[in-house]
Design an enzyme around this catalytic site. Structure first.
Site, PDB file in Angstrom:
ATOM      1  N   LEU A 158       0.985  -1.501  -0.288  1.00 55.70           N
ATOM      2  CA  LEU A 158      -0.359   0.171  -0.518  1.00 55.70           C
ATOM      3  C   LEU A 158       1.035   1.141  -0.168  1.00 55.70           C
ATOM      4  O   LEU A 158       0.804   2.026  -0.643  1.00 55.70           O
ATOM      5  CB  LEU A 158      -1.392   0.372   1.261  1.00 55.70           C
ATOM      6  CG  LEU A 158      -2.098   1.632   1.532  1.00 55.70           C
ATOM      7  CD1 LEU A 158      -2.598   1.735   0.049  1.00 55.70           C
ATOM      8  CD2 LEU A 158      -3.149   1.469   2.522  1.00 55.70           C
ATOM      9  N   THR A 159       2.002   1.272   1.375  1.00 58.83           N
ATOM     10  CA  THR A 159       2.720   2.464   1.061  1.00 58.83           C
ATOM     11  C   THR A 159       4.007   2.871  -0.335  1.00 58.83           C
ATOM     12  O   THR A 159       4.324   1.807  -0.764  1.00 58.83           O
ATOM     13  CB  THR A 159       3.581   2.300   3.038  1.00 58.83           C
ATOM     14  OG1 THR A 159       2.823   2.316   3.749  1.00 58.83           O
ATOM     15  CG2 THR A 159       4.805   3.791   2.594  1.00 58.83           C
ATOM     16  N   ARG A 162      19.789  -7.131  40.934  1.00 61.17           N
ATOM     17  CA  ARG A 162      20.417  -5.590  41.008  1.00 61.17           C
ATOM     18  C   ARG A 162      20.309  -5.006  42.596  1.00 61.17           C
ATOM     19  O   ARG A 162      19.488  -5.102  43.000  1.00 61.17           O
ATOM     20  CB  ARG A 162      20.534  -4.880  40.077  1.00 61.17           C
ATOM     21  CG  ARG A 162      20.412  -3.579  39.763  1.00 61.17           C
ATOM     22  CD  ARG A 162      22.321  -2.978  40.056  1.00 61.17           C
ATOM     23  NE  ARG A 162      23.196  -2.318  39.660  1.00 61.17           N
ATOM     24  CZ  ARG A 162      24.788  -2.380  39.331  1.00 61.17           C
ATOM     25  NH1 ARG A 162      25.331  -3.170  39.942  1.00 61.17           N
ATOM     26  NH2 ARG A 162      24.806  -1.178  39.259  1.00 61.17           N
ATOM     27  N   GLY A 173      19.679   0.655  33.787  1.00 58.40           N
ATOM     28  CA  GLY A 173      20.670   1.978  34.445  1.00 58.40           C
ATOM     29  C   GLY A 173      21.422   1.164  32.893  1.00 58.40           C
ATOM     30  O   GLY A 173      21.018   1.434  31.943  1.00 58.40           O
ATOM     31  N   GLY A 174      22.535   1.793  33.339  1.00 61.25           N
ATOM     32  CA  GLY A 174      23.762   1.343  32.114  1.00 61.25           C
ATOM     33  C   GLY A 174      23.264   0.535  31.612  1.00 61.25           C
ATOM     34  O   GLY A 174      23.856  -0.178  30.239  1.00 61.25           O
ATOM     35  N   ALA A 191       2.929   8.549  -0.204  1.00 66.79           N
ATOM     36  CA  ALA A 191       1.810   7.569   0.046  1.00 66.79           C
ATOM     37  C   ALA A 191       1.752   7.138   1.140  1.00 66.79           C
ATOM     38  O   ALA A 191       1.965   6.176   1.220  1.00 66.79           O
ATOM     39  CB  ALA A 191       0.818   6.967  -0.942  1.00 66.79           C
ATOM     40  N   GLU A 215       0.802   0.158  10.199  1.00 60.94           N
ATOM     41  CA  GLU A 215      -1.042  -0.828  10.871  1.00 60.94           C
ATOM     42  C   GLU A 215      -1.418   0.959  10.913  1.00 60.94           C
ATOM     43  O   GLU A 215      -2.552   1.177  11.907  1.00 60.94           O
ATOM     44  CB  GLU A 215      -0.879  -1.349  11.523  1.00 60.94           C
ATOM     45  CG  GLU A 215      -0.660  -2.718  10.989  1.00 60.94           C
ATOM     46  CD  GLU A 215      -1.271  -3.595  10.226  1.00 60.94           C
ATOM     47  OE1 GLU A 215      -2.045  -3.232   9.920  1.00 60.94           O
ATOM     48  OE2 GLU A 215      -0.530  -4.754  10.009  1.00 60.94           O
TER      49      GLU A 215
END
Length: 386
Positions: free
Chosen positions: A124-125, A268, A339-340, A129, A363
């Site tokens: 479609l794309t 952790r 975190g890291g 468009a 979609e």
């Protein structure tokens, strides 16, 4: 059909085991290789995953929408690239045929789609468009018993593996917008059809998107789906169902990320105790769980309503908007909780963070969903049904 509870439970368990045992262990490998191993694809075929939305008489499992969403939740518990292998066969690649195809068209192509021996894509794309799908310029001009197709489609999922394309093309140049668009099944080996190289993407390595180019490709009139000028109706009907499916996949990813967050936060330690004991970490995880639970409930409600024959255009857009935006927030929080480590490839969280970004685009973007929701509300109000 409404699925027997015992059969449904067995299917869900099969998919869960497949995801846990075969997909999760090779997520990093798939990302590095930009390919899902053929052995995994073959197992997906054996499980019937390519045909879950194809009627039984054509070799599919004919799952109702609720059961399809339950399967999609499970498929979301691993890298989205695995689901994408069969995704176009399950949804946008096959559903135009399922919903609008003639008996001859269904008999010719659906058995291969259901088995996974044929890969179907949805075209479609275009370069100019996307969200404004009615502005497409690919042309299909009638010439006797054929249409001659010219134009380019862009970002077409699984195009490099596709045997069939459901193509939206303009058959009446005098009618602007959606009215002059028709739908066609175009076989890959049709002279004049070519496929570009896969694009390099932000995420979802192992799932591929490519340009598809039509240069004087002659397509038999018998390959047109529904009537001339009814292509947009076909496309929108297909997208309603696809939005529920993608919502479920996104919510499955959210569930996987919550599991990863909780397990990491319990292990952790900072300030002498597991970070799960810190209230600000708890808040991020709790918000993620609440949003994911809400998304799951929305999806199952909309799916059950669709199975009952209700028009779920607005509800499908509601679920797509909420579930995919929520998934983005959950992925962001997951990086924050880790975190890291969340920024380091070894843990896989940064990969999910990149992978889920597309959910808010394909979609129909989040903004398109907002427009649809508002439009449907306005229509309901004018009809006195609000």
């Amino acid at each position: 059909m409404a699925f027997d509870a015992e059969i449904r439970a067995a299917l869900i368990e099969q998919v869960r085991r497949f995801v846990t045992e075969k997909c999760v262990p090779i997520e990093a490998q798939v990302a590095d290789d930009d390919a899902v191993p053929q052995s995994v694809v073959d197992e997906m075929k054996q499980l019937g995953l390519f045909g879950i939305a194809v009627p039984e008489e054509y070799g599919g499992l004919a799952l109702d929408m609720e059961t399809e969403c339950l399967v999609a939740f499970e498929l979301g518990h691993t890298s989205p690239a695995f689901r994408s292998v069969a995704g176009t066969n399950i949804g946008i690649g096959s559903q135009a045929l399922v919903l609008f195809g003639t008996e001859e068209q269904k008999s010719k192509w659906l058995p291969g789609i259901a088995s996974g021996d044929l890969i179907a894509s949805f075209a479609l794309t275009e370069p100019e468009a996307g969200s404004d799908a009615a502005s497409l310029t690919t042309k299909a001009i009638r010439d006797g018993d054929h249409y001659v197709l010219n134009g380019t489609k862009r970002y077409i999922t699984n195009a490099n593996k596709a045997d069939l394309f459901t193509v939206m093309a303009r058959t009446d140049l005098s009618k602007p917008g959606a009215k002059g668009v028709s739908a066609f099944v175009v076989e890959r080996n049709t002279p004049g059809v070519s496929v570009g190289q896969p694009e390099k993407k932000m995420g979802q390595q192992g799932a591929h998107i490519c340009d598809v180019i039509f240069e004087n490709a002659r397509v038999p009139v018998a390959n047109r789906i529904a009537g001339e000028g009814e292509g947009f109706k076909v496309a929108m009907s297909v997208l309603d169902k696809g939005r529920l499916h993608i919502s479920a996949v996104a919510t499955g990813v959210s569930e996987r990320l919550i599991k990863e967050m909780v397990n990491y936060a319990l292990e952790r330690k900072q300030f002498g105790k597991p970070i799960m004991d810190h209230q600000l970490i708890q808040a991020m995880i709790a918000d993620s769980q609440a949003e994911t639970y809400a998304a799951r409930c929305m999806i199952l409600d909309a799916a059950r309503r669709r199975d009952a024959g209700e028009d779920v255009t607005m509800l499908a857009s509601c679920t797509k908007l909420f579930a995919t935006e929520a998934c983005g927030r959950v992925a962001d929080r997951a990086v924050q909780v880790f975190g890291g480590a969340g920024y380091v490839t070894d843990y896989g969280i940064e990969r999910f963070y990149r992978d889920v970004r597309i959910f808010r685009l394909y979609e129909g973007t989040s903004q398109i969903q907002q427009i649809i929701i508002a439009r449907e509300l306005a229509r309901a109000a004018k009809a006195g049904n609000l």
